[in-house]
Design a protein around this motif. Structure first.
Motif, PDB file in Angstrom:
ATOM      1  N   LEU A 112      10.762  21.709  35.666  1.00  0.00           N
ATOM      2  CA  LEU A 112       9.764  22.318  34.711  1.00  0.00           C
ATOM      3  C   LEU A 112      10.893  23.598  34.642  1.00  0.00           C
ATOM      4  CD1 LEU A 112       7.545  23.257  37.560  1.00  0.00           C
ATOM      5  CD2 LEU A 112       7.328  21.100  35.567  1.00  0.00           C
ATOM      6  N   HIS A 113      11.729  24.068  34.812  1.00  0.00           N
ATOM      7  CA  HIS A 113      12.607  25.062  33.968  1.00  0.00           C
ATOM      8  C   HIS A 113      13.413  24.421  33.225  1.00  0.00           C
ATOM      9  CE1 HIS A 113      12.684  27.845  38.110  1.00  0.00           C
ATOM     10  NE2 HIS A 113      11.718  27.688  37.001  1.00  0.00           N
ATOM     11  N   ILE A 114      14.412  23.144  33.035  1.00  0.00           N
ATOM     12  CA  ILE A 114      14.766  23.256  32.036  1.00  0.00           C
ATOM     13  C   ILE A 114      13.996  22.425  30.924  1.00  0.00           C
ATOM     14  CG2 ILE A 114      15.599  20.460  31.110  1.00  0.00           C
ATOM     15  CD1 ILE A 114      17.554  20.187  34.114  1.00  0.00           C
ATOM     16  N   ILE A 115      12.572  21.996  30.798  1.00  0.00           N
ATOM     17  CA  ILE A 115      12.076  21.291  30.570  1.00  0.00           C
ATOM     18  C   ILE A 115      11.303  22.576  29.564  1.00  0.00           C
ATOM     19  CG2 ILE A 115       9.174  20.787  29.609  1.00  0.00           C
ATOM     20  CD1 ILE A 115       9.584  18.484  32.521  1.00  0.00           C
ATOM     21  N   LYS A 116      11.026  23.517  30.203  1.00  0.00           N
ATOM     22  CA  LYS A 116      10.644  25.108  29.268  1.00  0.00           C
ATOM     23  C   LYS A 116      11.200  25.505  29.046  1.00  0.00           C
ATOM     24  CE  LYS A 116       7.854  29.021  30.551  1.00  0.00           C
ATOM     25  NZ  LYS A 116       6.230  29.265  29.793  1.00  0.00           N
ATOM     26  N   TYR A 117      12.795  26.066  29.352  1.00  0.00           N
ATOM     27  CA  TYR A 117      13.895  27.025  28.921  1.00  0.00           C
ATOM     28  C   TYR A 117      14.842  25.585  28.210  1.00  0.00           C
ATOM     29  CZ  TYR A 117      11.043  30.387  31.317  1.00  0.00           C
ATOM     30  OH  TYR A 117       9.737  31.150  31.714  1.00  0.00           O
ATOM     31  N   GLY A 118      14.965  24.479  28.527  1.00  0.00           N
ATOM     32  CA  GLY A 118      16.462  24.279  27.638  1.00  0.00           C
ATOM     33  C   GLY A 118      15.803  23.341  26.340  1.00  0.00           C
ATOM     34  N   LEU A 119      14.869  23.261  25.673  1.00  0.00           N
ATOM     35  CA  LEU A 119      14.843  23.679  23.921  1.00  0.00           C
ATOM     36  C   LEU A 119      14.044  24.811  23.896  1.00  0.00           C
ATOM     37  CD1 LEU A 119      12.173  20.407  25.500  1.00  0.00           C
ATOM     38  CD2 LEU A 119      14.442  20.249  24.976  1.00  0.00           C
ATOM     39  N   CYS A 120      14.978  25.835  23.995  1.00  0.00           N
ATOM     40  CA  CYS A 120      14.697  26.753  23.540  1.00  0.00           C
ATOM     41  C   CYS A 120      15.624  27.392  23.365  1.00  0.00           C
ATOM     42  CB  CYS A 120      13.172  27.756  23.446  1.00  0.00           C
ATOM     43  SG  CYS A 120      13.437  28.251  25.594  1.00  0.00           S
ATOM     44  N   SER A 121      15.307  28.767  22.303  1.00  0.00           N
ATOM     45  CA  SER A 121      16.925  30.198  22.759  1.00  0.00           C
ATOM     46  C   SER A 121      17.297  30.511  23.933  1.00  0.00           C
ATOM     47  CB  SER A 121      16.581  30.533  21.808  1.00  0.00           C
ATOM     48  OG  SER A 121      15.935  31.565  21.810  1.00  0.00           O
ATOM     49  N   HIS A 122      16.431  30.182  25.169  1.00  0.00           N
ATOM     50  CA  HIS A 122      16.685  31.308  26.063  1.00  0.00           C
ATOM     51  C   HIS A 122      17.686  30.465  27.267  1.00  0.00           C
ATOM     52  CE1 HIS A 122      12.185  31.830  24.891  1.00  0.00           C
ATOM     53  NE2 HIS A 122      12.402  33.269  25.431  1.00  0.00           N
ATOM     54  N   ARG A 123      18.687  30.122  26.892  1.00  0.00           N
ATOM     55  CA  ARG A 123      19.189  29.479  27.906  1.00  0.00           C
ATOM     56  C   ARG A 123      20.451  30.401  28.670  1.00  0.00           C
ATOM     57  NH1 ARG A 123      21.312  25.500  24.110  1.00  0.00           N
ATOM     58  NH2 ARG A 123      19.234  24.380  23.242  1.00  0.00           N
ATOM     59  N   GLU A 124      20.388  31.769  28.414  1.00  0.00           N
ATOM     60  CA  GLU A 124      20.783  31.905  29.390  1.00  0.00           C
ATOM     61  C   GLU A 124      20.064  32.915  30.461  1.00  0.00           C
ATOM     62  OE1 GLU A 124      22.107  37.271  30.366  1.00  0.00           O
ATOM     63  OE2 GLU A 124      22.497  36.697  28.366  1.00  0.00           O
ATOM     64  N   LYS A 125      18.611  33.371  30.463  1.00  0.00           N
ATOM     65  CA  LYS A 125      17.975  32.775  31.655  1.00  0.00           C
ATOM     66  C   LYS A 125      17.290  31.625  32.267  1.00  0.00           C
ATOM     67  CE  LYS A 125      12.385  33.757  32.283  1.00  0.00           C
ATOM     68  NZ  LYS A 125      11.346  34.396  31.505  1.00  0.00           N
ATOM     69  N   LEU A 126      17.592  30.436  31.486  1.00  0.00           N
ATOM     70  CA  LEU A 126      17.582  29.292  32.116  1.00  0.00           C
ATOM     71  C   LEU A 126      18.388  28.738  33.139  1.00  0.00           C
ATOM     72  CD1 LEU A 126      16.665  26.278  32.312  1.00  0.00           C
ATOM     73  CD2 LEU A 126      17.799  25.436  30.410  1.00  0.00           C
ATOM     74  N   PHE A 127      19.941  29.190  32.917  1.00  0.00           N
ATOM     75  CA  PHE A 127      21.077  29.036  34.032  1.00  0.00           C
ATOM     76  C   PHE A 127      20.893  29.486  35.175  1.00  0.00           C
ATOM     77  CE2 PHE A 127      24.817  31.412  35.085  1.00  0.00           C
ATOM     78  CZ  PHE A 127      25.847  29.934  35.564  1.00  0.00           C
ATOM     79  N   LEU A 128      20.658  31.250  35.006  1.00  0.00           N
ATOM     80  CA  LEU A 128      19.529  31.671  35.778  1.00  0.00           C
ATOM     81  C   LEU A 128      19.010  31.396  36.600  1.00  0.00           C
ATOM     82  CD1 LEU A 128      19.994  35.761  34.037  1.00  0.00           C
ATOM     83  CD2 LEU A 128      21.829  34.510  36.085  1.00  0.00           C
TER      84      LEU A 128
END
Length: 235
Positions: free
Chosen positions: A71-87
């Motif tokens: 869910l996190h990869i789908i929501k944040y992996g396709l946008c610019s929120h890379r730092e938030k995705l990593f955390l």
């Protein structure tokens, strides 16, 4: 390196919360009156197939964590929120060792605490006695959940999956929690009816837990959240 006093308090509150939560869940299962909705799936599977409850719960938690990651990869992996995705992914992955530790607590308490309905004491084994233990278990589950969540370290997978679903769907955590509880109850009933022809793990305790855990979280936070936040440097 000197460890700050606030971090010591934070870690102590977190570990204590995990222990209280594990004890509450175990007491709920030992009451024989039904278990919490999320745990009902692993409990029914362990009862039906004669598996270790802690290990079955660990497998369920692992599935929850994998869903969170997706869910996190789908929501944040396709946008610019890379730092938030990593955390977020880091917190997700750390739930695996947390789940292993937590389910060892479940196995430990499950070994020490007997099934209440077979205890040779009429007060404990009767319905009233088991119901009182159920209320205690629900209170401990709520307190343990509040303590671990308030410390903002690593969420228990049962809470983490609800937060991930709420974030992904854009719905409130409360509504998502209710829907997820209902889904787990349906899965438990379905598995039980298919394999043993009767409902396993669902009962009065399930209803009490659905209503009571949230109320005890709210009560505990009203009384203790601010003092705990001050001691742990989160205020």
């Amino acid at each position: 390196m000197k460890i700050k006093k606030e971090n010591i308090y934070r870690g102590a509150f977190y570990i204590t919360g995990l222990l209280i939560l594990a004890m509450g869940i175990t007491l709920t299962t030992k009451s024989g009156l039904g278990v919490t909705p999320i745990i009902s799936v692993s409990f029914s599977v362990s009862q039906i197939f004669n598996l270790n409850f802690g290990n079955t719960t660990f497998a369920l938690y692992a599935i929850f964590v994998l869903i969170e990651i997706i869910l996190h990869i789908i929501k944040y992996g396709l946008c610019s929120h890379r730092e938030k995705l990593f955390l977020l992914l880091l917190k997700d992955i750390l739930q695996f060792p947390l789940s292993l530790l937590f389910t060892r607590f479940l196995n430990l308490f499950g070994t020490v605490i007997p099934e209440l309905k077979i205890v040779e004491n009429s007060l404990i084994s009767c319905f009233l006695g088991r119901f009182l233990f159920l209320i205690l278990a629900v209170a401990m589950t709520g307190i343990g959940a509040a303590m671990t969540l308030n410390m903002q370290i690593i969420p228990n997978p049962g809470d983490g999956i609800v937060q991930a679903l709420a974030d992904f769907c854009g719905k409130s955590v409360g509504l998502t929690k209710n829907c997820f509880d209902f889904l787990n109850i349906c899965i438990t009933i379905g598995v039980s009816m298919v394999y043993v022809g009767r409902i396993t793990g669902i009962g009065l305790g399930t209803i009490v837990a659905m209503i009571g855990v949230g109320r005890f979280i709210a009560l505990f936070n009203y009384l203790c959240k601010r003092p705990m936040a001050n001691l742990s440097g989160l205020s």
